[in-house]
Design a protein around this motif. Structure first.
Motif, mmCIF file in Angstrom:
data_model
loop_
_atom_site.group_PDB
_atom_site.id
_atom_site.type_symbol
_atom_site.label_atom_id
_atom_site.label_comp_id
_atom_site.label_asym_id
_atom_site.label_seq_id
_atom_site.Cartn_x
_atom_site.Cartn_y
_atom_site.Cartn_z
ATOM 1 N N GLY A 70 -15.256 7.589 -6.568
ATOM 2 C CA GLY A 70 -13.846 7.228 -6.713
ATOM 3 C C GLY A 70 -13.385 6.152 -5.747
ATOM 4 O O GLY A 70 -12.237 5.721 -5.787
ATOM 5 N N LYS A 71 -14.280 5.714 -4.867
ATOM 6 C CA LYS A 71 -13.930 4.663 -3.900
ATOM 7 C C LYS A 71 -15.209 4.008 -3.399
ATOM 8 O O LYS A 71 -16.324 4.500 -3.630
ATOM 9 N N LEU A 72 -15.032 2.908 -2.711
ATOM 10 C CA LEU A 72 -16.161 2.188 -2.134
ATOM 11 C C LEU A 72 -15.692 1.498 -0.863
ATOM 12 O O LEU A 72 -14.608 0.908 -0.841
ATOM 13 N N ASP A 73 -16.491 1.594 0.205
ATOM 14 C CA ASP A 73 -16.097 1.005 1.488
ATOM 15 C C ASP A 73 -16.862 -0.265 1.832
ATOM 16 O O ASP A 73 -16.353 -1.101 2.587
ATOM 17 N N PHE A 74 -18.073 -0.408 1.320
ATOM 18 C CA PHE A 74 -18.841 -1.621 1.617
ATOM 19 C C PHE A 74 -19.872 -1.881 0.536
ATOM 20 O O PHE A 74 -20.311 -0.968 -0.175
ATOM 21 N N VAL A 75 -20.231 -3.158 0.411
ATOM 22 C CA VAL A 75 -21.305 -3.585 -0.484
ATOM 23 C C VAL A 75 -22.178 -4.559 0.288
ATOM 24 O O VAL A 75 -21.666 -5.477 0.944
ATOM 25 N N VAL A 76 -23.478 -4.358 0.223
ATOM 26 C CA VAL A 76 -24.442 -5.304 0.787
ATOM 27 C C VAL A 76 -25.207 -5.934 -0.369
ATOM 28 O O VAL A 76 -25.939 -5.257 -1.090
ATOM 29 N N GLU B 165 -13.611 -4.630 -5.982
ATOM 30 C CA GLU B 165 -12.199 -4.718 -5.584
ATOM 31 C C GLU B 165 -11.374 -3.498 -5.984
ATOM 32 O O GLU B 165 -10.671 -2.920 -5.141
ATOM 33 N N PRO B 166 -11.408 -3.054 -7.250
ATOM 34 C CA PRO B 166 -10.563 -1.901 -7.597
ATOM 35 C C PRO B 166 -10.998 -0.590 -6.960
ATOM 36 O O PRO B 166 -10.219 0.365 -6.913
ATOM 37 N N LEU B 167 -12.221 -0.532 -6.435
ATOM 38 C CA LEU B 167 -12.707 0.680 -5.782
ATOM 39 C C LEU B 167 -12.405 0.688 -4.291
ATOM 40 O O LEU B 167 -12.501 1.726 -3.632
ATOM 41 N N MET B 168 -12.048 -0.465 -3.743
ATOM 42 C CA MET B 168 -11.763 -0.572 -2.313
ATOM 43 C C MET B 168 -10.269 -0.402 -2.079
ATOM 44 O O MET B 168 -9.569 -1.297 -1.586
ATOM 45 N N THR B 169 -9.776 0.769 -2.429
ATOM 46 C CA THR B 169 -8.336 1.042 -2.370
ATOM 47 C C THR B 169 -7.795 1.113 -0.949
ATOM 48 O O THR B 169 -6.591 0.963 -0.731
ATOM 49 N N SER B 170 -8.686 1.358 0.012
ATOM 50 C CA SER B 170 -8.262 1.407 1.419
ATOM 51 C C SER B 170 -8.889 0.268 2.216
ATOM 52 O O SER B 170 -9.085 0.363 3.429
ATOM 53 N N PRO C 30 -5.566 -9.886 1.648
ATOM 54 C CA PRO C 30 -4.319 -9.100 1.589
ATOM 55 C C PRO C 30 -4.536 -7.638 1.217
ATOM 56 O O PRO C 30 -3.669 -6.797 1.500
ATOM 57 N N LYS C 31 -5.679 -7.310 0.630
ATOM 58 C CA LYS C 31 -5.990 -5.919 0.276
ATOM 59 C C LYS C 31 -6.841 -5.234 1.348
ATOM 60 O O LYS C 31 -7.313 -4.117 1.148
ATOM 61 N N GLY C 32 -7.030 -5.927 2.465
ATOM 62 C CA GLY C 32 -7.815 -5.338 3.542
ATOM 63 C C GLY C 32 -9.310 -5.390 3.307
ATOM 64 O O GLY C 32 -10.069 -4.664 3.951
#
Length: 264
Positions: free
Chosen positions: A93-99, A141-146, A188-190
């Motif tokens: 439901g989310k993602l914090d990083f991609v390599v 992008e849509p998974l990086m909500t935070s 702008p989305k962090g």
């Protein structure tokens, strides 16, 4: 100077983070050094493998990472990239990083002069080595909500003419430019975006570059620290940039090369 000992790391400063690492081929891959560092620092890591032939080499590494998501990803096969991100969305439901640690150029394009490159070889090189990172940013992008971090791998040959690097240098220059534009658009989305530029490494991908051993010797002699970079050096630095404390660092090309790039 010894490389960091990843298994002995005690700081779990990425606890609770979840990310995707693309490009592990074997235990010598830069992507493996990154995945290992992220996991050692407490993050959960999803892993992809190129195809059925590559799977037996990557599966044991994914098991060592305790990867909850392990999927095929050949970026030249339509739909596979989208399937990976869809699975991540469903399970995490989310993602914090991609390599993003993949690049490819057909042999005839890579080993020939830039002046002579055929259109098909050029397009394949740019598609795999640059456009796929842009596409992954779009899907992430849509998974990086935070907020989050996007990383791709580049090389000094993007800025300077390096013998035998040829058309890949052109692709990496485009990739570094894409990093800056993505950083501006997603900031702008962090979401931070970085290009990681290691010194020469003896990876499977590098084996396709003629006279690569000479390049390794030159790097070791020329770098101020007189040492070659390791995949663990790259992994630790990349993981550091995924920490929230680096939220105001973005759009950079980070050289991890013992200072090689500053020398004339």
């Amino acid at each position: 100077m010894a490389a960091p000992t990843i298994p002995d790391v005690k700081a779990r400063f990425l606890e609770g983070k979840r990310g995707l690492v693309v490009g592990i081929a074997n235990e010598h891959s830069i992507a493996w050094g990154c995945a290992r560092a992220f996991r050692a620092f407490g993050a959960e890591v999803a892993v992809t493998y190129l195809n059925d032939r590559a799977k037996p080499h990557v599966q044991p590494l994914a098991d060592r990472l305790e990867a909850p998501i392990f999927m095929p990803l050949d970026v030249q096969i339509p739909g596979q990239m989208e399937a990976v991100f869809e699975r991540i969305g469903q399970e995490w439901g989310k993602l914090d990083f991609v390599v993003h640690s993949i690049a490819y150029s057909p042999k005839e394009a890579l080993r020939g002069r830039v002046t002579d490159v055929e259109r098909e070889g050029f397009l394949t090189t740019m598609d795999v080595s640059c456009w796929t990172f842009i596409r992954m940013a779009h899907l992430a992008e849509p998974l990086m909500t935070s907020g989050g971090s996007l990383f791709t791998m580049t090389y000094y040959g993007s800025q300077m003419v390096v013998k035998n690097y040829n058309i890949m240098g052109v692709a990496k220059a485009a990739l570094e430019s894409a990093v800056r534009y993505l950083a501006a658009e997603l900031g702008p989305k962090g979401i931070r975006v970085h290009a990681i530029s290691p010194g020469p490494l003896a990876t499977r991908a590098a084996s396709g570059i003629p006279e690569f051993d000479d390049l390794l010797d030159k790097a070791k002699e020329k770098a101020p620290v007189h040492s070659l970079v390791s995949i663990d050096d790259v992994g630790v630095a990349t993981a550091f940039l995924a920490h929230d404390a680096t939220r105001l660092i973005t759009g950079e090309t980070l050289y991890i090369d013992g200072g090689y790039h500053i020398m004339d």
